[in-house]
Write a protein that holds these residues in place. Sequence first.
Motif, PDB file in Angstrom:
ATOM      1  N   GLY A   1       0.709  -0.900  -0.305  1.00  0.00           N
ATOM      2  CA  GLY A   1      -0.233   0.654  -0.006  1.00  0.00           C
ATOM      3  C   GLY A   1       0.694   1.056   0.105  1.00  0.00           C
ATOM      4  O   GLY A   1       1.919   1.153  -0.067  1.00  0.00           O
ATOM      5  N   GLY A   2       0.591   1.767   0.608  1.00  0.00           N
ATOM      6  CA  GLY A   2       0.881   3.648   0.433  1.00  0.00           C
ATOM      7  C   GLY A   2       2.605   3.317   1.056  1.00  0.00           C
ATOM      8  O   GLY A   2       2.987   4.329   0.882  1.00  0.00           O
ATOM      9  N   GLN A   3       2.814   2.751   2.307  1.00  0.00           N
ATOM     10  CA  GLN A   3       3.262   3.104   3.239  1.00  0.00           C
ATOM     11  C   GLN A   3       5.168   2.504   2.110  1.00  0.00           C
ATOM     12  O   GLN A   3       5.966   2.443   2.528  1.00  0.00           O
ATOM     13  N   GLU A   4       4.622   1.514   1.580  1.00  0.00           N
ATOM     14  CA  GLU A   4       5.233   0.730   0.617  1.00  0.00           C
ATOM     15  C   GLU A   4       6.368   1.344  -0.394  1.00  0.00           C
ATOM     16  O   GLU A   4       6.800   1.230  -0.253  1.00  0.00           O
ATOM     17  N   ILE A   5       4.869   2.241  -0.673  1.00  0.00           N
ATOM     18  CA  ILE A   5       4.926   3.115  -2.235  1.00  0.00           C
ATOM     19  C   ILE A   5       6.109   3.960  -1.450  1.00  0.00           C
ATOM     20  O   ILE A   5       7.216   4.429  -2.157  1.00  0.00           O
ATOM     21  N   ALA A   6       5.867   5.010  -0.780  1.00  0.00           N
ATOM     22  CA  ALA A   6       6.678   5.938   0.232  1.00  0.00           C
ATOM     23  C   ALA A   6       8.080   5.409   0.195  1.00  0.00           C
ATOM     24  O   ALA A   6       9.020   5.927  -0.176  1.00  0.00           O
ATOM     25  N   ALA A   7       7.855   4.176   1.087  1.00  0.00           N
ATOM     26  CA  ALA A   7       9.828   3.632   1.307  1.00  0.00           C
ATOM     27  C   ALA A   7      10.013   3.567  -0.191  1.00  0.00           C
ATOM     28  O   ALA A   7      11.428   3.341  -0.251  1.00  0.00           O
TER      29      ALA A   7
ATOM     30  N   ASN B   1      15.307   6.267  -4.521  1.00  0.00           N
ATOM     31  CA  ASN B   1      16.030   7.421  -5.103  1.00  0.00           C
ATOM     32  C   ASN B   1      14.996   8.155  -6.156  1.00  0.00           C
ATOM     33  O   ASN B   1      16.005   8.290  -7.202  1.00  0.00           O
ATOM     34  N   VAL B   2      13.881   7.947  -6.202  1.00  0.00           N
ATOM     35  CA  VAL B   2      12.935   7.925  -7.453  1.00  0.00           C
ATOM     36  C   VAL B   2      11.062   8.889  -6.745  1.00  0.00           C
ATOM     37  O   VAL B   2      11.456   8.857  -5.905  1.00  0.00           O
ATOM     38  N   CYS B   3      10.706   9.399  -7.710  1.00  0.00           N
ATOM     39  CA  CYS B   3       9.648   9.766  -8.092  1.00  0.00           C
ATOM     40  C   CYS B   3       8.554   8.859  -8.309  1.00  0.00           C
ATOM     41  O   CYS B   3       8.546   8.553  -9.743  1.00  0.00           O
ATOM     42  N   ILE B   4       7.519   8.517  -7.355  1.00  0.00           N
ATOM     43  CA  ILE B   4       6.739   7.088  -8.376  1.00  0.00           C
ATOM     44  C   ILE B   4       5.274   7.805  -8.137  1.00  0.00           C
ATOM     45  O   ILE B   4       5.061   9.032  -6.937  1.00  0.00           O
ATOM     46  N   GLU B   5       4.571   8.010  -9.357  1.00  0.00           N
ATOM     47  CA  GLU B   5       3.063   8.533  -9.598  1.00  0.00           C
ATOM     48  C   GLU B   5       2.510   7.577  -9.214  1.00  0.00           C
ATOM     49  O   GLU B   5       2.927   6.677 -10.370  1.00  0.00           O
ATOM     50  N   CYS B   6       1.373   7.747  -9.026  1.00  0.00           N
ATOM     51  CA  CYS B   6       0.157   6.229  -9.138  1.00  0.00           C
ATOM     52  C   CYS B   6      -1.080   7.314  -8.959  1.00  0.00           C
ATOM     53  O   CYS B   6      -1.464   7.557  -8.242  1.00  0.00           O
ATOM     54  N   PHE B   7      -1.352   6.302 -10.276  1.00  0.00           N
ATOM     55  CA  PHE B   7      -2.690   6.531 -10.895  1.00  0.00           C
ATOM     56  C   PHE B   7      -3.952   5.721 -11.131  1.00  0.00           C
ATOM     57  O   PHE B   7      -3.409   4.974 -11.058  1.00  0.00           O
TER      58      PHE B   7
ATOM     59  N   ILE C   1       1.613  11.265  -6.251  1.00  0.00           N
ATOM     60  CA  ILE C   1       3.011  11.326  -6.062  1.00  0.00           C
ATOM     61  C   ILE C   1       3.523  10.902  -4.675  1.00  0.00           C
ATOM     62  O   ILE C   1       3.564  11.397  -3.692  1.00  0.00           O
ATOM     63  N   TYR C   2       5.061   9.828  -4.857  1.00  0.00           N
ATOM     64  CA  TYR C   2       5.538   9.827  -3.464  1.00  0.00           C
ATOM     65  C   TYR C   2       6.946  10.432  -4.186  1.00  0.00           C
ATOM     66  O   TYR C   2       7.729   9.792  -4.966  1.00  0.00           O
ATOM     67  N   ARG C   3       7.453  10.482  -3.048  1.00  0.00           N
ATOM     68  CA  ARG C   3       9.061  11.385  -2.677  1.00  0.00           C
ATOM     69  C   ARG C   3      10.129  10.693  -2.036  1.00  0.00           C
ATOM     70  O   ARG C   3       9.538  10.920  -1.255  1.00  0.00           O
TER      71      ARG C   3
ATOM     72  N   SER D   1      13.178  17.035  -8.393  1.00  0.00           N
ATOM     73  CA  SER D   1      12.104  17.532 -10.246  1.00  0.00           C
ATOM     74  C   SER D   1      13.993  17.079 -10.916  1.00  0.00           C
ATOM     75  O   SER D   1      12.663  16.395 -12.271  1.00  0.00           O
ATOM     76  N   GLN D   2      14.774  16.582 -10.310  1.00  0.00           N
ATOM     77  CA  GLN D   2      15.923  15.590 -10.697  1.00  0.00           C
ATOM     78  C   GLN D   2      15.835  13.998 -11.431  1.00  0.00           C
ATOM     79  O   GLN D   2      16.772  13.637 -12.249  1.00  0.00           O
ATOM     80  N   LEU D   3      15.079  13.741 -10.001  1.00  0.00           N
ATOM     81  CA  LEU D   3      15.320  12.428 -10.794  1.00  0.00           C
ATOM     82  C   LEU D   3      14.101  11.352 -11.466  1.00  0.00           C
ATOM     83  O   LEU D   3      13.177  12.189 -12.308  1.00  0.00           O
ATOM     84  N   ASN D   4      14.719  10.057 -11.233  1.00  0.00           N
ATOM     85  CA  ASN D   4      13.706   9.644 -12.975  1.00  0.00           C
ATOM     86  C   ASN D   4      11.835   9.249 -12.483  1.00  0.00           C
ATOM     87  O   ASN D   4      11.718   9.544 -10.896  1.00  0.00           O
ATOM     88  N   ILE D   5      11.215   9.868 -13.090  1.00  0.00           N
ATOM     89  CA  ILE D   5       9.948   9.391 -12.195  1.00  0.00           C
ATOM     90  C   ILE D   5       8.736   7.636 -13.150  1.00  0.00           C
ATOM     91  O   ILE D   5       9.164   7.545 -14.336  1.00  0.00           O
ATOM     92  N   LEU D   6       8.796   6.933 -11.991  1.00  0.00           N
ATOM     93  CA  LEU D   6       8.323   5.737 -11.626  1.00  0.00           C
ATOM     94  C   LEU D   6       6.679   6.110 -12.004  1.00  0.00           C
ATOM     95  O   LEU D   6       5.990   6.756 -10.906  1.00  0.00           O
ATOM     96  N   ARG D   7       5.843   5.548 -13.244  1.00  0.00           N
ATOM     97  CA  ARG D   7       4.562   5.644 -13.461  1.00  0.00           C
ATOM     98  C   ARG D   7       3.964   3.816 -12.920  1.00  0.00           C
ATOM     99  O   ARG D   7       3.882   3.604 -14.295  1.00  0.00           O
TER     100      ARG D   7
END
Length: 202
Positions: A94-100, A106-112, A123-125, A142-148
């Motif tokens: 869930g959300g805790q694992e996505i944040a971790a 060291n990425v940003c994760i966008e979850c739709f 958006i998790y950073r 802002s410079q990190l890879n974004i995983l979607r």
Amino acid sequence: ELQLNQRPIGPDGNCFYLALCDQLYRNNIHPSNYDFSIDTIMGVTGQHPLAAKKCRFEIVLHMARNCNDYRSGYNRRDFGKYLQRMRREGSWAGGQEIAAAADLYNVCIECFSVSSDGLNIEIYRPRKLKEESDQQWENRCSQLNILRLCLHGNHFWSTRTHEETQQENLNENIDKDLEELQEEYDSDSDSDSEEIVCKVLK
């Protein structure tokens, strides 16, 4: 708007980790101790189950080492039990694992996800470091890879651009055609080899 397609993920209870590893791999984030061998999970091809297993372990370990950042709503004892459960194959993330995961890799994760309100984007950073100002943290993120990722109910999917989807479909069709030609060749020992070569080239 982002020109993304959904990428199916095998629904075996490890879907978050499979989807995450799919995104890590396609973004050229390959931790040295991860095995990104490709396999089929519940009829879905192109999955990385060995990497997903390692991913689950390392995310849970990261949460244990930084428990004060991830145990919101739990006391230490209950959070320990929660982590023991999350170590088991098939336990839903869930959300805790996505944040971790965002922090660990060291990425940003966008979850739709889609609800009655329409499209939602979470958006998790990575965590802000103690020595970082808000502006420094924003600049770093802002410079990190974004995983979607996509979330349907309790099931995670990965994503692809239209171009990537077309190329994957083309590769799958080529593989299928080659398998059919091989079966045809194997079933007819008198097949003319020149004819088979022409079909392969075509």
